[in-house]
Design a protein around this motif. Structure first.
Motif, mmCIF file in Angstrom:
data_model
loop_
_atom_site.group_PDB
_atom_site.id
_atom_site.type_symbol
_atom_site.label_atom_id
_atom_site.label_comp_id
_atom_site.label_asym_id
_atom_site.label_seq_id
_atom_site.Cartn_x
_atom_site.Cartn_y
_atom_site.Cartn_z
ATOM 1 N N VAL A 6 3.547 7.787 -13.294
ATOM 2 C CA VAL A 6 3.594 6.675 -13.848
ATOM 3 C C VAL A 6 3.293 5.413 -13.301
ATOM 4 N N PRO A 7 2.337 4.677 -13.594
ATOM 5 C CA PRO A 7 2.149 3.282 -12.877
ATOM 6 C C PRO A 7 3.145 2.269 -12.827
ATOM 7 N N LEU A 8 3.382 1.852 -11.506
ATOM 8 C CA LEU A 8 4.457 0.852 -11.066
ATOM 9 C C LEU A 8 3.721 -0.401 -10.306
ATOM 10 N N PHE A 9 4.031 -1.442 -10.408
ATOM 11 C CA PHE A 9 3.448 -2.629 -9.967
ATOM 12 C C PHE A 9 4.634 -3.160 -8.807
ATOM 13 N N PHE A 10 4.301 -3.383 -7.572
ATOM 14 C CA PHE A 10 5.141 -3.935 -6.712
ATOM 15 C C PHE A 10 4.641 -5.496 -6.111
ATOM 16 N N PRO B 296 -1.080 -12.997 5.290
ATOM 17 C CA PRO B 296 -2.605 -12.653 5.847
ATOM 18 C C PRO B 296 -2.674 -11.402 6.232
ATOM 19 N N GLU B 297 -1.579 -10.951 7.112
ATOM 20 C CA GLU B 297 -1.600 -9.430 7.840
ATOM 21 C C GLU B 297 -1.016 -8.696 6.759
ATOM 22 N N PRO B 298 -1.366 -7.762 6.247
ATOM 23 C CA PRO B 298 -0.830 -6.825 5.250
ATOM 24 C C PRO B 298 0.626 -6.015 5.750
ATOM 25 N N SER B 299 0.385 -5.885 7.227
ATOM 26 C CA SER B 299 1.665 -5.244 7.468
ATOM 27 C C SER B 299 3.023 -6.050 7.624
ATOM 28 N N LYS B 300 2.670 -7.353 7.253
ATOM 29 C CA LYS B 300 3.930 -8.405 7.375
ATOM 30 C C LYS B 300 4.244 -8.616 5.916
ATOM 31 N N ARG B 301 3.786 -8.016 4.919
ATOM 32 C CA ARG B 301 4.176 -8.379 3.359
ATOM 33 C C ARG B 301 5.359 -7.481 3.219
ATOM 34 N N ARG B 302 6.311 -8.165 2.442
ATOM 35 C CA ARG B 302 7.595 -7.311 2.038
ATOM 36 C C ARG B 302 7.610 -7.173 0.504
ATOM 37 N N VAL B 303 7.964 -6.069 -0.012
ATOM 38 C CA VAL B 303 8.249 -5.631 -1.367
ATOM 39 C C VAL B 303 9.465 -6.645 -1.806
ATOM 40 N N VAL B 304 9.325 -7.347 -2.888
ATOM 41 C CA VAL B 304 10.449 -8.151 -3.536
ATOM 42 C C VAL B 304 10.884 -7.682 -4.902
ATOM 43 N N SER B 305 10.248 -6.883 -5.526
ATOM 44 C CA SER B 305 10.264 -6.570 -6.934
ATOM 45 C C SER B 305 9.306 -5.378 -7.294
ATOM 46 N N GLN B 306 9.832 -4.713 -8.564
ATOM 47 C CA GLN B 306 9.054 -3.464 -8.957
ATOM 48 C C GLN B 306 9.059 -3.929 -10.359
ATOM 49 N N HIS B 307 7.856 -3.526 -11.163
ATOM 50 C CA HIS B 307 7.818 -3.815 -12.519
ATOM 51 C C HIS B 307 6.843 -2.930 -12.940
ATOM 52 N N ASP B 308 7.140 -2.562 -14.707
ATOM 53 C CA ASP B 308 6.342 -1.426 -15.261
ATOM 54 C C ASP B 308 4.780 -1.733 -15.658
ATOM 55 N N THR B 309 4.796 -3.208 -15.770
ATOM 56 C CA THR B 309 3.148 -3.651 -16.142
ATOM 57 C C THR B 309 2.968 -4.807 -14.974
ATOM 58 N N LEU B 310 1.536 -4.993 -14.884
ATOM 59 C CA LEU B 310 1.029 -5.932 -14.179
ATOM 60 C C LEU B 310 1.420 -7.286 -14.720
ATOM 61 N N GLU B 311 1.364 -7.524 -15.904
ATOM 62 C CA GLU B 311 1.833 -8.616 -16.720
ATOM 63 C C GLU B 311 3.101 -9.104 -16.261
ATOM 64 N N ASP C 252 -5.049 -22.831 -2.414
ATOM 65 C CA ASP C 252 -5.854 -22.509 -1.406
ATOM 66 C C ASP C 252 -5.559 -21.097 -0.922
ATOM 67 N N ARG C 253 -4.727 -20.454 -1.052
ATOM 68 C CA ARG C 253 -3.990 -19.262 -0.772
ATOM 69 C C ARG C 253 -3.060 -18.752 -1.747
ATOM 70 N N PRO C 254 -3.052 -17.352 -1.660
ATOM 71 C CA PRO C 254 -2.213 -16.615 -2.765
ATOM 72 C C PRO C 254 -0.598 -16.848 -2.241
ATOM 73 N N VAL C 255 0.307 -16.972 -3.270
ATOM 74 C CA VAL C 255 1.687 -16.960 -2.909
ATOM 75 C C VAL C 255 2.465 -15.673 -2.867
ATOM 76 N N ALA C 256 1.710 -14.721 -3.456
ATOM 77 C CA ALA C 256 2.206 -13.105 -3.730
ATOM 78 C C ALA C 256 1.088 -12.121 -3.756
ATOM 79 N N MET C 257 1.389 -11.052 -3.495
ATOM 80 C CA MET C 257 0.389 -9.903 -3.833
ATOM 81 C C MET C 257 1.089 -8.860 -4.723
ATOM 82 N N ILE C 258 0.353 -8.399 -5.731
ATOM 83 C CA ILE C 258 0.878 -7.062 -6.497
ATOM 84 C C ILE C 258 0.140 -6.021 -6.042
ATOM 85 N N GLN C 259 0.659 -4.909 -5.804
ATOM 86 C CA GLN C 259 0.169 -3.545 -5.623
ATOM 87 C C GLN C 259 0.570 -2.522 -6.616
ATOM 88 N N GLY C 260 -0.472 -2.114 -7.089
ATOM 89 C CA GLY C 260 -0.337 -1.197 -8.120
ATOM 90 C C GLY C 260 -0.458 0.358 -7.438
#
Length: 103
Positions: A50-54, A60-75, A35-43
């Motif tokens: 060079v595209p990066l995916f965080f 629910p409040e975007p300012s309270k989201r925290r980056v936990v990893s960085q990747h080269d592709t969305l997949e 019923d809700r997301p468990v994470a968000m991916i920001q490109g």
């Protein structure tokens, strides 16, 4: 290098590890609970374009989201978000047993 052998395998993985695009460069990663997301991916793109995916924690409040990893592709980013199997385990344990319901 592509981590999938063919397009069918890639589509199967996407169905198994779902995510939903909610904005131009923002995806909601869906696992359990459904019923809700468990994470968000920001490109984003770096200085060299060079595209990066965080991967970010969900809130629910975007300012309270925290980056936990960085990747080269969305997949890769989507694949890094694991399933919380405790819900499935609890359901399995509650429903496990003989077909007649006696233990």
């Amino acid at each position: 290098m592509d981590m999938y052998r063919n397009d069918r395998e890639k589509e199967t993985e996407r169905e198994r590890m779902p995510y939903v695009q909610v904005d131009t460069n923002l995806w909601a990663v869906m696992r359990y609970p459904k019923d809700r997301p468990v994470a968000m991916i920001q490109g984003l793109a770096n200085r060299d374009n060079v595209p990066l995916f965080f991967v970010m924690t969900w809130h629910p409040e975007p300012s309270k989201r925290r980056v936990v990893s960085q990747h080269d592709t969305l997949e890769e980013a989507n694949g890094s978000v694991l399933w919380d199997t405790s819900t499935v385990t609890q359901t399995s344990l509650a429903n496990a047993g003989p077909a007649n319901g006696r233990r």
